[in-house]
Design a protein around this motif. Structure first.
Motif, mmCIF file in Angstrom:
data_model
loop_
_atom_site.group_PDB
_atom_site.id
_atom_site.type_symbol
_atom_site.label_atom_id
_atom_site.label_comp_id
_atom_site.label_asym_id
_atom_site.label_seq_id
_atom_site.Cartn_x
_atom_site.Cartn_y
_atom_site.Cartn_z
ATOM 1 N N PRO A 510 37.935 48.709 34.383
ATOM 2 C CA PRO A 510 37.327 50.007 34.702
ATOM 3 C C PRO A 510 35.962 49.836 35.359
ATOM 4 O O PRO A 510 35.241 48.867 35.091
ATOM 5 C CB PRO A 510 37.202 50.677 33.329
ATOM 6 N N ASP A 511 35.603 50.778 36.217
ATOM 7 C CA ASP A 511 34.332 50.702 36.941
ATOM 8 C C ASP A 511 33.153 50.556 35.987
ATOM 9 O O ASP A 511 32.222 49.784 36.245
ATOM 10 C CB ASP A 511 34.136 51.955 37.805
ATOM 11 N N GLU A 512 33.183 51.300 34.879
ATOM 12 C CA GLU A 512 32.044 51.267 33.963
ATOM 13 C C GLU A 512 31.899 49.904 33.291
ATOM 14 O O GLU A 512 30.804 49.533 32.847
ATOM 15 C CB GLU A 512 32.168 52.367 32.903
ATOM 16 N N VAL A 513 32.990 49.135 33.209
ATOM 17 C CA VAL A 513 32.918 47.784 32.651
ATOM 18 C C VAL A 513 32.361 46.818 33.690
ATOM 19 O O VAL A 513 31.483 45.994 33.400
ATOM 20 C CB VAL A 513 34.308 47.325 32.168
ATOM 21 N N ARG A 514 32.853 46.922 34.923
ATOM 22 C CA ARG A 514 32.383 46.017 35.978
ATOM 23 C C ARG A 514 30.923 46.262 36.337
ATOM 24 O O ARG A 514 30.228 45.338 36.765
ATOM 25 C CB ARG A 514 33.247 46.167 37.231
ATOM 26 N N GLU A 515 30.453 47.480 36.155
ATOM 27 C CA GLU A 515 29.073 47.803 36.531
ATOM 28 C C GLU A 515 28.054 46.977 35.761
ATOM 29 O O GLU A 515 26.955 46.732 36.245
ATOM 30 C CB GLU A 515 28.808 49.296 36.309
ATOM 31 N N ARG A 516 28.411 46.528 34.572
ATOM 32 C CA ARG A 516 27.463 45.751 33.761
ATOM 33 C C ARG A 516 27.862 44.276 33.675
ATOM 34 O O ARG A 516 27.459 43.569 32.760
ATOM 35 C CB ARG A 516 27.346 46.350 32.359
ATOM 36 N N THR A 517 28.674 43.825 34.651
ATOM 37 C CA THR A 517 29.176 42.451 34.638
ATOM 38 C C THR A 517 29.015 41.823 36.011
ATOM 39 O O THR A 517 29.170 42.493 37.028
ATOM 40 C CB THR A 517 30.668 42.426 34.248
ATOM 41 N N GLU A 518 28.701 40.531 36.038
ATOM 42 C CA GLU A 518 28.705 39.765 37.284
ATOM 43 C C GLU A 518 29.678 38.603 37.134
ATOM 44 O O GLU A 518 29.621 37.857 36.153
ATOM 45 C CB GLU A 518 27.308 39.239 37.624
ATOM 46 N N LEU A 519 30.577 38.472 38.109
ATOM 47 C CA LEU A 519 31.509 37.352 38.165
ATOM 48 C C LEU A 519 31.075 36.440 39.301
ATOM 49 O O LEU A 519 31.005 36.869 40.455
ATOM 50 C CB LEU A 519 32.936 37.852 38.398
ATOM 51 N N VAL A 520 30.789 35.183 38.977
ATOM 52 C CA VAL A 520 30.286 34.225 39.965
ATOM 53 C C VAL A 520 31.304 33.100 40.130
ATOM 54 O O VAL A 520 31.679 32.445 39.152
ATOM 55 C CB VAL A 520 28.929 33.634 39.532
ATOM 56 N N LEU A 521 31.767 32.888 41.369
ATOM 57 C CA LEU A 521 32.650 31.764 41.681
ATOM 58 C C LEU A 521 31.831 30.704 42.398
ATOM 59 O O LEU A 521 31.326 30.945 43.498
ATOM 60 C CB LEU A 521 33.811 32.200 42.575
ATOM 61 N N VAL A 522 31.709 29.529 41.793
ATOM 62 C CA VAL A 522 30.945 28.426 42.376
ATOM 63 C C VAL A 522 31.931 27.365 42.863
ATOM 64 O O VAL A 522 32.739 26.857 42.081
ATOM 65 C CB VAL A 522 29.984 27.808 41.343
ATOM 66 N N GLY A 523 31.865 27.039 44.168
ATOM 67 C CA GLY A 523 32.763 26.029 44.730
ATOM 68 C C GLY A 523 33.633 26.562 45.843
ATOM 69 O O GLY A 523 34.738 26.068 46.072
ATOM 70 N N MET A 524 33.149 27.577 46.588
ATOM 71 C CA MET A 524 33.989 28.271 47.558
ATOM 72 C C MET A 524 34.521 27.369 48.673
ATOM 73 O O MET A 524 35.713 27.278 48.883
ATOM 74 C CB MET A 524 33.226 29.447 48.160
ATOM 75 N N GLY A 525 33.671 26.728 49.424
ATOM 76 C CA GLY A 525 34.164 25.898 50.511
ATOM 77 C C GLY A 525 34.868 26.707 51.590
ATOM 78 O O GLY A 525 34.661 27.918 51.727
ATOM 79 N N ALA A 526 35.726 26.031 52.382
ATOM 80 C CA ALA A 526 36.442 26.669 53.484
ATOM 81 C C ALA A 526 37.935 26.523 53.266
ATOM 82 O O ALA A 526 38.379 25.782 52.392
ATOM 83 C CB ALA A 526 36.027 26.042 54.817
ATOM 84 N N GLY A 527 38.720 27.243 54.071
ATOM 85 C CA GLY A 527 40.171 27.140 53.992
ATOM 86 C C GLY A 527 40.815 28.490 53.774
ATOM 87 O O GLY A 527 40.146 29.476 53.432
ATOM 88 N N PRO A 528 42.140 28.569 53.965
ATOM 89 C CA PRO A 528 42.851 29.853 53.862
ATOM 90 C C PRO A 528 42.702 30.529 52.504
ATOM 91 O O PRO A 528 42.582 31.753 52.430
ATOM 92 C CB PRO A 528 44.313 29.469 54.138
ATOM 93 N N TYR A 529 42.731 29.737 51.433
ATOM 94 C CA TYR A 529 42.648 30.342 50.101
ATOM 95 C C TYR A 529 41.262 30.936 49.858
ATOM 96 O O TYR A 529 41.132 32.062 49.366
ATOM 97 C CB TYR A 529 42.980 29.298 49.040
ATOM 98 N N ALA A 530 40.221 30.190 50.221
ATOM 99 C CA ALA A 530 38.862 30.715 50.078
ATOM 100 C C ALA A 530 38.668 31.943 50.958
ATOM 101 O O ALA A 530 38.035 32.931 50.543
ATOM 102 C CB ALA A 530 37.844 29.635 50.431
#
Length: 667
Positions: A510-530
């Motif tokens: 729910p929006d109200e849950v995401r508003e107080r949360t940060e999701l950080v992905l470390v290791g992006m790099g390049a490629g189709p999946y990224a």
């Protein structure tokens, strides 16, 4: 609004006797007649007229649930021919397109109710609602609207890749593949791919991540098999994609050649032993073999062992299939490095490749070898042919036959795979980092030669960092919200790590849950999946997701986090989890292989089912809903576990003891 099919929807459904004397309601349903495919669009139509009053609209119901309102007035000369005394019969037709969003299976009662405009209507009323027709049809599924299995050329027996696209009319949970009616295999979902004919909807990236892939085993002795895919939704309903027939070819003769055993070449082994016995010909070395000298969990553990051995004065040389940053570091320490390129998958080429490694081992006066990852099998074979001892660390949580098909391709000769399996059987010692991984290899390694030796992490480095850094300070440096619940995922972005599924699950909160949360992905790099992850975040306008390139300083991200999260479907004993737990952070992860030996729900973190979006989303909801004090308690327990069981000295000591024994035999 719903009602019993026999009674119809709520409303004025019982005409008075006086009204009945003033004319009859006549009508019927022409379509559908036998089947109704849901979900999606269906055409429902028929005819209706009243002998005395106008009928302007028809309400259509499925199993008593109103689903559409149709206008009457379409020409029906056939009805007028049957009822010539009633002028309204000539324009009594009605048709409506129903866009039904859910799956209906089994018998479906399709009902039609006329809104009859009687003389005594109260202002604002639509009319007398009367059921005039019904038909029972069989509910079927519009399989093609929800994806397709990709066409497959004839395959060989053994493990093969099955891929395609799959969605669910509600919310996708998982995708399962079966071969010839066998045991379902969960597929890796949330891959780049779009169902044919489906356009991306505004504000959602779901339609762009409909790809799936699974590796399934084709049995021997079959000429043709049926491959089926079932898609399960969050509500438990299922959609079966149209199955495909796949031809199975017999293996060609060159795939059936038996691999020659890794027997010792006596003359060569004797010559090498004589060279080793002469101290005047240079230092005796330990050969370290790996498939890659890039940055990764398995390579970093190897580097830890190498540094410790060099510090003890052990002379090393290294063989690797690919170079990378670690190659230059090793050469800077004076370690000879041979980068061989990938191993060939033809027998003649593989034999020459093995000879090249054994020649290098002879030149470097090698007395034994440490192999790292299953792809180091050519070096293990080379050492075995010289009569030298080996200790082999296996990190890959794959059944070996499946792994080689996935890595080399489906037409890798059995004889090449047999070389690796023969090397496993003959290795003096095979080390696994998790019991669950060892279980996959029990049929390939003699019981007395297989051991579990858990990884360790550098606790001194961790504690030194914690002495000068805290969560608030690191968050300030990284620009993270001090008050947010911060979830960090660390690792190279690739399909088996499931980062796209993780972002997809996060978007379902729910929006109200995401508003107080940060999701950080470390290791992006390049490629189709990224790139697909970036597109999904952009298309969904997903706030609270931060994408970070590869960063070797991962400790700061662990310190900044509240929880480390992982959606991987294959992991043995991830280094990032050990590091985060040592820092005092709980882990939320899919319960695969060695992860379950680290992460226990309610003790050191949170777990969910692998390859199930609903389970993953529910886990994120639990993580975000847990108060900080409870998270800190989980983190403290996680830290205690790592400090008790995963001291790096134990991992290094195991290999150092083997090396000391080998070198001592020549003293």
């Amino acid at each position: 609004m719903s009602a019993d099919p026999a009674q119809g929807p709520p409303g004025r459904t019982r005409p008075s006797a006086d009204r009945e004397r003033r004319g009859e309601l006549r009508g019927g349903i022409d379509a559908p007649r036998t089947e109704l495919a849901t979900p999606g669009r269906q055409i429902v139509g028929g005819w209706v007229f009243h002998e005395a009053h106008p009928v302007r609209h028809v309400v259509v119901t499925y199993n008593g649930e109103p689903v559409a309102l149709a206008a009457t007035g379409e020409p029906r000369p056939d009805v007028h021919a049957a009822h010539p005394r009633h002028e309204s019969s000539g324009r009594s037709g009605w048709t409506v397109e129903v866009d039904y969003p859910r799956i209906l299976e089994g018998p479906i009662d399709v009902g039609a109710y006329a809104l009859v405009e009687t003389d005594d209507l109260v202002e604002g009323e639509l009319g007398l609602l009367t059921r005039f027709a019904a038909v029972t049809v069989l509910g079927t599924t519009n399989a093609s609207e929800f994806g397709a299995i990709a066409a497959m050329d004839p395959v060989l027996p053994g493990f093969v890749s099955v891929s395609g696209t799959a969605t669910h009319p509600g919310s996708l949970a998982r995708v399962e593949v079966t071969v010839a009616g066998g045991r379902p295999v969960r597929a890796r979902h949330s891959l780049p791919g779009r169902v044919h004919g489906v356009t991306s909807s505004t504000g959602s990236g779901e339609s762009d991540v409909a790809g799936f892939q699974a590796f399934v085993e084709i049995p021997r002795g079959e000429e043709q098999v049926v491959i089926a895919v079932e898609v399960t939704g969050a509500d438990g309903t299922t959609v079966a994609l149209n199955p495909i027939d796949v031809s199975v070819e017999p293996p060609p003769p060159d795939m059936l050649l038996e691999a020659t055993a890794s027997t010792v070449t006596e003359a060569r082994a004797a010559r090498h032993a004589a060279v080793l016995g002469d101290p005047g010909q240079g230092p005796r070395r330990i050969l370290v073999a790996t498939h890659d000298l890039g940055i990764g969990g398995a390579q970093l553990y190897l580097h830890l062992v190498v540094e410790a051995l060099i510090a003890r004065g052990v002379q090393l040389c290294v063989v690797s299939g690919a170079g990378g940053p670690l190659a230059s570091e090793l050469e800077g320490m004076g370690v000879p490095v041979l980068v061989t390129g990938p191993a060939p998958i033809d027998r003649a080429g593989l034999d020459a490749y093995v000879r090249r490694i054994s020649t290098f081992a002879e030149e470097q006066r090698v007395v034994g070898g440490l192999a790292n990852t299953i792809l180091a099998y050519p070096a293990v074979r080379a050492l075995q042919q010289l009569g030298l001892p080996t200790t082999w660390a296996i990190h890959e949580s794959f059944e070996p036959a499946s792994f080689f098909r996935q890595y080399y391709g489906e037409r890798v000769p059995d004889a090449v795979v047999d070389v690796a399996l023969d090397a496993l059987r003959r290795s003096d010692e095979v080390v696994f980092v998790a019991g669950a991984t060892l279980d996959l290899y029990r049929d390939h390694v003699p019981a007395g030669r297989a051991f579990v030796v858990p990884y360790g992490v550098d606790l001194e480095e961790t504690d030194a960092y914690l002495a000068t850094h805290d969560r608030r300070g690191v968050r300030a440096d990284l620009g993270l919200d001090q008050e947010a619940r911060v979830l960090v995922c660390v690792g190279m972005v690739e399909p088996r790590k499931g980062q796209l599924a993780l972002v997809r699950a996060f978007s379902r909160l729910p929006d109200e849950v995401r508003e107080r949360t940060e999701l950080v992905l470390v290791g992006m790099g390049a490629g189709p999946y990224a790139d697909a992850i970036r597109r999904f975040v952009e298309t969904a306008a997903l706030q609270g997701v931060r994408l970070v390139d590869v960063d070797r300083d991962v400790l700061r991200w662990h310190v900044a986090a509240d929880v480390l999260v992982s959606a991987s479907d294959v992991e043995s004993l991830p280094r990032t989890m050990l590091e985060a737990m040592a820092v005092g952070r709980p882990v939320a992860a899919t319960a695969v292989f060695g992860v379950g030996e680290l992460v226990v729900e309610g003790s050191t973190g949170f777990v969910c089912e692998p390859l199930d979006l609903v389970s993953l989303t529910d886990m994120l909801r639990r993580v975000i809903g847990t108060d900080q004090a409870a998270l800190d308690a989980l983190g403290a327990a996680a830290s205690d576990l790592v400090r008790e069981r995963h001291d790096p000295d134990g991992y290094v000591r195991h290999f150092a003891d083997r090396v000391d024994t080998w070198l001592a035999s020549y003293s």
